[in-house]
Design a protein around this motif. Structure first.
Motif: not given
Length: 115
Positions: A100-114
């Motif tokens: 119940t209540g608010n949900n939350y996002w993290g700030q993100g992390t970059q993944v690069t596959v090349s």
């Protein structure tokens, strides 16, 4: 509430990475945790989910390659990514869903596959 994601980086196709997302200020144990990703120029998409009871679901595109897990002592969710492909390149986000209540996002992390 804070969600601190880490573990992203650059890797060659076929390589592996493990993402972590540590939660603080919230009852992590009763929350469902979700990993999303947003490839360049595309919409955010769901990657994997793990419930408070440990049940997991995956997007078809990552089944058999990615594994989501959680450590309720460390308040951390993990995403083990194996056999990475170029199309896995994205910013990865963790998302916390409370009963119940608010949900939350993290700030993100970059993944690069090349290569």
């Amino acid at each position: 509430v804070q969600l601190q994601a880490s573990g992203g980086g650059s890797v060659q196709p076929g390589g592996s990475l493990r993402l972590s997302c540590k939660a603080s200020g919230v009852n992590f144990r009763i929350s469902t945790m979700v990993w999303y990703r947003q490839p360049p120029g595309k919409q955010r998409e769901l990657v994997a989910t793990i419930t408070s009871g440990g049940s997991t679901t995956y997007a078809d595109s990552v089944k058999g390659r990615f594994t989501v897990s959680r450590d309720n002592v460390r308040n951390t969710v993990y995403l083990q990514m194996n056999s990475l492909k170029v199309e896995d390149t994205a910013v990865y986000y963790c998302y916390l869903i409370r009963p119940t209540g608010n949900n939350y996002w993290g700030q993100g992390t970059q993944v690069t596959v090349s290569s």
